[in-house]
Design a protein around this motif. Structure first.
Motif, PDB file in Angstrom:
ATOM      1  N   GLU A   5       0.839  -1.194   0.000  1.00  0.00           N
ATOM      2  CA  GLU A   5       0.000   0.000   0.000  1.00  0.00           C
ATOM      3  C   GLU A   5       0.875   1.245   0.000  1.00  0.00           C
ATOM      4  OE1 GLU A   5      -2.208  -0.764   3.568  1.00  0.00           O
ATOM      5  OE2 GLU A   5      -0.716   0.177   4.833  1.00  0.00           O
ATOM      6  N   VAL A   6       0.234   2.350  -0.343  1.00  0.00           N
ATOM      7  CA  VAL A   6       0.937   3.620  -0.433  1.00  0.00           C
ATOM      8  C   VAL A   6      -0.011   4.714   0.052  1.00  0.00           C
ATOM      9  CG1 VAL A   6       0.902   5.088  -2.499  1.00  0.00           C
ATOM     10  CG2 VAL A   6       2.800   3.661  -2.089  1.00  0.00           C
ATOM     11  N   LEU A  43      -5.201   9.476   0.874  1.00  0.00           N
ATOM     12  CA  LEU A  43      -5.646   8.215   0.303  1.00  0.00           C
ATOM     13  C   LEU A  43      -4.666   7.111   0.654  1.00  0.00           C
ATOM     14  CD1 LEU A  43      -6.415   9.528  -3.297  1.00  0.00           C
ATOM     15  CD2 LEU A  43      -8.058   9.214  -1.437  1.00  0.00           C
ATOM     16  N   LEU A  44      -5.178   5.998   1.117  1.00  0.00           N
ATOM     17  CA  LEU A  44      -4.379   4.804   1.342  1.00  0.00           C
ATOM     18  C   LEU A  44      -4.687   3.872   0.173  1.00  0.00           C
ATOM     19  CD1 LEU A  44      -2.432   3.202   3.108  1.00  0.00           C
ATOM     20  CD2 LEU A  44      -4.423   2.273   4.295  1.00  0.00           C
ATOM     21  N   ILE A  45      -3.732   3.712  -0.704  1.00  0.00           N
ATOM     22  CA  ILE A  45      -3.933   2.976  -1.944  1.00  0.00           C
ATOM     23  C   ILE A  45      -3.352   1.572  -1.814  1.00  0.00           C
ATOM     24  CG2 ILE A  45      -3.502   2.957  -4.429  1.00  0.00           C
ATOM     25  CD1 ILE A  45      -5.173   5.361  -3.430  1.00  0.00           C
ATOM     26  N   GLU A  46      -4.187   0.564  -2.039  1.00  0.00           N
ATOM     27  CA  GLU A  46      -3.730  -0.820  -2.016  1.00  0.00           C
ATOM     28  C   GLU A  46      -3.116  -1.176  -3.358  1.00  0.00           C
ATOM     29  OE1 GLU A  46      -6.242  -3.844  -0.381  1.00  0.00           O
ATOM     30  OE2 GLU A  46      -7.406  -2.336   0.720  1.00  0.00           O
ATOM     31  N   ASP A  84      -9.840  -4.686  -5.574  1.00  0.00           N
ATOM     32  CA  ASP A  84     -10.699  -3.556  -5.220  1.00  0.00           C
ATOM     33  C   ASP A  84      -9.946  -2.234  -5.174  1.00  0.00           C
ATOM     34  OD1 ASP A  84     -12.827  -5.338  -4.902  1.00  0.00           O
ATOM     35  OD2 ASP A  84     -12.321  -5.711  -2.809  1.00  0.00           O
ATOM     36  N   SER A  85      -8.702  -2.240  -5.592  1.00  0.00           N
ATOM     37  CA  SER A  85      -7.876  -1.044  -5.565  1.00  0.00           C
ATOM     38  C   SER A  85      -8.449   0.016  -6.517  1.00  0.00           C
ATOM     39  CB  SER A  85      -6.448  -1.396  -5.986  1.00  0.00           C
ATOM     40  OG  SER A  85      -5.659  -0.243  -6.056  1.00  0.00           O
ATOM     41  N   PRO A  86      -8.344   1.290  -6.141  1.00  0.00           N
ATOM     42  CA  PRO A  86      -8.809   2.356  -7.036  1.00  0.00           C
ATOM     43  C   PRO A  86      -7.794   2.696  -8.129  1.00  0.00           C
ATOM     44  CG  PRO A  86      -7.974   3.317  -5.025  1.00  0.00           C
ATOM     45  CD  PRO A  86      -7.909   1.810  -4.845  1.00  0.00           C
ATOM     46  N   THR A 113      -7.943   6.914  -9.033  1.00  0.00           N
ATOM     47  CA  THR A 113      -9.133   7.768  -9.008  1.00  0.00           C
ATOM     48  C   THR A 113      -9.494   8.002  -7.556  1.00  0.00           C
ATOM     49  OG1 THR A 113      -9.918   6.900 -11.113  1.00  0.00           O
ATOM     50  CG2 THR A 113     -11.544   8.008  -9.718  1.00  0.00           C
ATOM     51  N   CYS A 114      -9.530   9.260  -7.163  1.00  0.00           N
ATOM     52  CA  CYS A 114      -9.853   9.640  -5.795  1.00  0.00           C
ATOM     53  C   CYS A 114     -11.319   9.320  -5.504  1.00  0.00           C
ATOM     54  CB  CYS A 114      -9.586  11.128  -5.589  1.00  0.00           C
ATOM     55  SG  CYS A 114     -10.049  11.738  -3.944  1.00  0.00           S
TER      56      CYS A 114
END
Length: 149
Positions: free
Chosen positions: A71-72, A83-86, A91-93, A130-131
């Motif tokens: 994650e980032v 935003l915590l991005i997987e 299911d990641s955006p 995408t936020c």
């Protein structure tokens, strides 16, 4: 090897010049260890990061290990939402992608080493986010590297 990569990436230009032969040898050893197989995907990422450090890539010689975290954390450039991005989830955006020669090179290296999960993570790390709050879209790697639009 990973520690040596961290040291090399932070070396000043005169030190990189002075120790160019040593850095080249360490880079070759790191590449050899990737080709012969490392013990885990996590170690593979650290060795790949070290290669980038030996090459003087100040961004990805330090930031590539986000792949190991899975994650980032980034801030949306449009609305400032945290935003915590997987990087590992369906299911990641993130819309996966390989928009740059570096991204494609890293992906190819992971595939050639049989590191499919690392290769997939690279497509997420270099993809577009995408936020969820404002629906703005931005390149994750560029934003993480400080080149946000």
């Amino acid at each position: 090897m990973a520690l040596a990569g961290f040291i090399a990436v932070d070396a000043e230009a005169n030190s990189r010049t002075l120790y160019a032969d040593d850095i080249a040898i360490l880079r070759a050893l790191a590449l050899d260890s990737m080709a012969t197989g490392t013990t885990s995907d996590e170690m593979f990422v650290y060795i790949l990061q070290a290669v980038l450090g030996f090459e003087g890539d100040e961004t990805w010689g330090k930031e590539l290990d986000h792949l190991n975290d899975g994650e980032v954390d980034v801030q949306c450039p449009a609305c400032d939402e945290e935003l915590l991005i997987e990087l590992e989830s369906q299911d990641s955006p993130v819309e996966p992608g390989l928009p740059s020669p570096l991204a494609a090179r890293l992906h190819t290296m992971a595939v050639q080493a049989g590191r499919e999960s690392v290769a997939t993570g690279i497509t997420y790390l270099f993809g577009r986010v995408t936020c969820a709050s404002c629906e703005a879209t931005f390149p994750l790697a560029d934003h993480l590297a400080g080149h946000a639009l």
